[in-house]
Design an enzyme around this catalytic site. Structure first.
Site, PDB file in Angstrom:
ATOM      1  N   ASN A 120      43.737   2.552 -27.294  1.00 13.06           N
ATOM      2  CA  ASN A 120      43.117   1.597 -28.211  1.00 13.06           C
ATOM      3  C   ASN A 120      42.085   0.692 -27.547  1.00 13.06           C
ATOM      4  O   ASN A 120      41.175   0.210 -28.197  1.00 13.06           O
ATOM      5  CB  ASN A 120      44.193   0.738 -28.883  1.00 13.06           C
ATOM      6  CG  ASN A 120      45.255   0.267 -27.929  1.00 13.06           C
ATOM      7  OD1 ASN A 120      45.883   1.071 -27.234  1.00 13.06           O
ATOM      8  ND2 ASN A 120      45.469  -1.028 -27.869  1.00 13.06           N
TER       9      ASN A 120
ATOM     10  N   GLN B  45      45.240   5.678 -32.747  1.00  9.68           N
ATOM     11  CA  GLN B  45      43.791   5.516 -32.546  1.00  9.68           C
ATOM     12  C   GLN B  45      43.048   6.852 -32.529  1.00  9.68           C
ATOM     13  O   GLN B  45      41.825   6.866 -32.549  1.00  9.68           O
ATOM     14  CB  GLN B  45      43.505   4.756 -31.249  1.00  9.68           C
ATOM     15  CG  GLN B  45      43.939   3.315 -31.269  1.00  9.68           C
ATOM     16  CD  GLN B  45      43.126   2.427 -32.220  1.00  9.68           C
ATOM     17  OE1 GLN B  45      42.082   2.824 -32.747  1.00  9.68           O
ATOM     18  NE2 GLN B  45      43.606   1.216 -32.446  1.00  9.68           N
TER      19      GLN B  45
ATOM     20  N   HIS C 233      45.939   1.678 -41.704  1.00  9.85           N
ATOM     21  CA  HIS C 233      44.840   0.702 -41.649  1.00  9.85           C
ATOM     22  C   HIS C 233      43.806   1.008 -40.575  1.00  9.85           C
ATOM     23  O   HIS C 233      42.799   0.310 -40.453  1.00  9.85           O
ATOM     24  CB  HIS C 233      45.377  -0.738 -41.535  1.00  9.85           C
ATOM     25  CG  HIS C 233      45.916  -1.138 -40.203  1.00  9.85           C
ATOM     26  ND1 HIS C 233      45.236  -1.987 -39.368  1.00  9.85           N
ATOM     27  CD2 HIS C 233      47.069  -0.832 -39.572  1.00  9.85           C
ATOM     28  CE1 HIS C 233      45.968  -2.190 -38.274  1.00  9.85           C
ATOM     29  NE2 HIS C 233      47.075  -1.506 -38.373  1.00  9.85           N
TER      30      HIS C 233
ATOM     31  N   SER D  36      48.766   5.435 -38.517  1.00  5.35           N
ATOM     32  CA  SER D  36      48.802   4.189 -39.279  1.00  5.35           C
ATOM     33  C   SER D  36      47.617   4.155 -40.248  1.00  5.35           C
ATOM     34  O   SER D  36      46.488   4.479 -39.849  1.00  5.35           O
ATOM     35  CB  SER D  36      48.720   3.019 -38.303  1.00  5.35           C
ATOM     36  OG  SER D  36      48.695   1.800 -38.998  1.00  5.35           O
TER      37      SER D  36
ATOM     38  N   CYS E 189      46.854  -7.024 -30.931  1.00  3.29           N
ATOM     39  CA  CYS E 189      48.177  -7.620 -30.800  1.00  3.29           C
ATOM     40  C   CYS E 189      48.254  -8.592 -29.639  1.00  3.29           C
ATOM     41  O   CYS E 189      49.089  -9.477 -29.609  1.00  3.29           O
ATOM     42  CB  CYS E 189      49.225  -6.545 -30.583  1.00  3.29           C
ATOM     43  SG  CYS E 189      49.065  -5.249 -31.762  1.00  3.29           S
TER      44      CYS E 189
ATOM     45  N   THR F   3      63.246   1.036 -50.388  1.00  6.98           N
ATOM     46  CA  THR F   3      62.349   1.432 -51.483  1.00  6.98           C
ATOM     47  C   THR F   3      60.925   1.511 -50.939  1.00  6.98           C
ATOM     48  O   THR F   3      60.460   0.621 -50.221  1.00  6.98           O
ATOM     49  CB  THR F   3      62.445   0.415 -52.643  1.00  6.98           C
ATOM     50  OG1 THR F   3      63.782   0.421 -53.090  1.00  6.98           O
ATOM     51  CG2 THR F   3      61.508   0.791 -53.787  1.00  6.98           C
TER      52      THR F   3
ATOM     53  N   GLY G 229      52.350   1.786 -37.754  1.00  9.49           N
ATOM     54  CA  GLY G 229      52.319   2.612 -36.553  1.00  9.49           C
ATOM     55  C   GLY G 229      53.380   2.131 -35.571  1.00  9.49           C
ATOM     56  O   GLY G 229      54.014   2.926 -34.880  1.00  9.49           O
ATOM     57  N   THR G 230      53.566   0.825 -35.530  1.00 11.79           N
ATOM     58  CA  THR G 230      54.572   0.243 -34.629  1.00 11.79           C
ATOM     59  C   THR G 230      55.959   0.776 -34.953  1.00 11.79           C
ATOM     60  O   THR G 230      56.712   1.182 -34.063  1.00 11.79           O
ATOM     61  CB  THR G 230      54.549  -1.303 -34.747  1.00 11.79           C
ATOM     62  OG1 THR G 230      53.245  -1.765 -34.394  1.00 11.79           O
ATOM     63  CG2 THR G 230      55.589  -1.942 -33.853  1.00 11.79           C
TER      64      THR G 230
HETATM   65  N1  PLP Z   1      49.473   2.284 -31.440  1.00 13.17           N
HETATM   66  C1  PLP Z   1      48.178   2.068 -31.169  1.00 13.17           C
HETATM   67  C2  PLP Z   1      47.497   2.912 -30.142  1.00 13.17           C
HETATM   68  C3  PLP Z   1      47.479   1.068 -31.837  1.00 13.17           C
HETATM   69  O1  PLP Z   1      46.215   0.844 -31.545  1.00 13.17           O
HETATM   70  C4  PLP Z   1      48.172   0.289 -32.799  1.00 13.17           C
HETATM   71  C5  PLP Z   1      47.488  -0.813 -33.492  1.00 13.17           C
HETATM   72  O2  PLP Z   1      46.538  -1.385 -33.000  1.00 13.17           O
HETATM   73  C6  PLP Z   1      49.517   0.575 -33.052  1.00 13.17           C
HETATM   74  C7  PLP Z   1      50.142   1.574 -32.354  1.00 13.17           C
HETATM   75  C8  PLP Z   1      50.309  -0.200 -34.059  1.00 13.17           C
HETATM   76  O3  PLP Z   1      49.961   0.176 -35.370  1.00 13.17           O
HETATM   77  P1  PLP Z   1      50.259  -0.826 -36.570  1.00 13.17           P
HETATM   78  O4  PLP Z   1      49.189  -1.878 -36.509  1.00 13.17           O
HETATM   79  O5  PLP Z   1      50.192   0.005 -37.800  1.00 13.17           O
HETATM   80  O6  PLP Z   1      51.613  -1.379 -36.329  1.00 13.17           O
END
Ligand code: PLP
Length: 393
Positions: free
Chosen positions: A157, A185, A207, A205, A331, A243, A78-79
């Site tokens: 989040n 989220q 996970h 994302s 994070c 890849t 997601g990042t």
């Molecule tokens: N954006 C939000 C709102 C999130 O909660 C998160 C992860 O907690 C991310 C982005 C980042 O996603 P990823 O963990 O896949 O990098």
């Protein structure tokens, strides 16, 4: 190695940090690992077979988002999707040097925005009210002919508040500005359709939807240009090289399929459990404050302040009972910094420091909730005695 609580004794209530892998997803990934090793870019049969499997996964993720298959690009997280949206749009239109975002975005957007500021981009940060909803008048006023992109998250989040993305898009359209939404989220927690939302870019994302870690996707509306973020080969139709993380993508696709199969039922169950947990806390613990919007909120997320206490002490006490919750976004949980989200909604620093986030998921049960409702009041009362906090004052 850290001693782990036995899996059947673990009460996992940190589903916004990550979700357990769904068994159906695990089965599909194991099958793929055993049966397929080809490079999807190879044109002989074992490569083509993997390409087809990836495209099926893309189809599943696209369907779950309400998108077309060609609008979904797999990324490493997601990042990465968030970083790509911001940088990619600015690189596509170098004459526009401004971006608008909010004060309560995930660090994946906020830190990218700070990086862009260092490169000379002007970033406007839309403030939020006490519920965490963005100030639409501020947003309107911040738009200039220089604005390349508005990036506003869908659901927060930490506090779960849902933003009025449709209105953001309507405002942006009046000025011909593109819109990105970080829906990491929101995906799997609320039903939405990118077509109806009308955003130009949207990040998700795997996970967070019971899929594997290290794989995400960026939705890019058909016809919208975006510069590559990673340069290299022709993968992902030439705009996201490298890849493919084939096993991750297969897991993501299966997680999206399972989500479409029983996501709605999950949500009903999760909402009931979360309501019952909230009631249990309110009834048994004095002086608690629930953060986030009371209604416009992803219902799995309870962010609660226990004035007089440090969240870390509560978290550690719960951990001794096998209960996992968090103090904020995964994070930043190792940093001493007070959550910028909680400060943005107007909490005093000492209250912000007393907040824990409880986030429910597909595998939580009524028993989990009963255990928390049984254990938490004693923990809070003991910690408040130690800290000499008087809830009656
Ligand atoms: N954006 C939000 C709102 C999130 O909660 C998160 C992860 O907690 C991310 C982005 C980042 O996603 P990823 O963990 O896949 O990098």
């Amino acid at each position: 190695m850290t001693d782990l609580p036995k899996k059947d004794k673990l009460i996992y209530l940190d589903n916004n940090a990550t979700t357990p892998l769904d068994p159906e997803v695990a089965d599909k990934m194991c099958w793929f690992l055993r049966e397929h090793f080809g490079n999807p870019s190879s044109i002989y049969p074992i490569g083509r077979a993997v390409k087809e499997i990836i495209n099926q996964a893309r189809e599943n993720v696209a369907k779950a988002l309400g998108a077309q298959r060609s609008e979904v690009f797999f990324t490493a997280s997601g990042t990465e999707s968030d970083n790509w949206a911001l940088r990619g749009v600015l690189d596509t239109s170098p004459e526009k040097r401004e971006v608008i975002t909010s004060t309560i975005e995930h660090p994946a957007v906020l830190n990218q925005a700070k990086y862009l500021e260092k490169k000379g981009i002007k970033v406007s940060y839309v403030p939020v009210d006490n519920y965490g909803v963005i100030d639409l008048d501020f947003l309107r006023a911040a738009i200039t002919p220089q604005t390349a992109l508005i990036s506003i998250m869908y659901a927060n989040n930490e506090i779960g508040t849902i933003q009025p993305i449709e209105t953001v898009v309507a405002i942006a359209r009046e000025h011909g500005v593109l819109v990105h939404s970080d829906a990491v989220q929101a995906f799997g927690k609320i039903r939405f359709d990118v077509e109806k939302l009308s955003v130009d870019f949207l990040s998700v994302s795997a996970h967070k939807i019971y899929g594997p870690k290290g794989v995400g996707a960026l939705y890019v509306r058909k016809g919208i240009d975006i510069c590559p973020f990673i340069h290299g080969g022709r993968q992902e139709r030439g705009i996201r090289a490298g890849t493919e993380n084939t096993i991750g993508i297969v897991g993501f696709g299966e997680a999206a399929r399972v989500l479409m199969d029983h996501g709605r039922k999950d949500q009903e169950k999760i909402e009931k459990l979360a309501d019952s947990l909230k009631r249990g806390i309110e009834e048994r613990i004095p002086k608690v404050i629930f953060n986030g919007h009371p209604e416009k909120r992803v219902k799995n997320t309870l962010n609660v302040a226990f004035p007089g206490l440090e969240a870390e002490a509560i978290l550690l006490a719960l951990a001794t009972k096998g209960i996992s919750v968090s103090t904020g976004s995964a994070c930043s949980s190792e940093s001493e910094e007070i959550s910028p989200v909680l400060l943005s909604i107007g909490l005093r620093p000492e209250i912000a420091r007393s907040c824990i986030r409880i986030s429910l998921g597909r595998f939580n049960t009524e028993d989990d909730i009963q255990t928390v409702v049984r254990e938490l009041p004693g923990i809070i009362s003991k910690l408040r005695q130690i800290s000499a906090f008087d809830p009656d004052e």
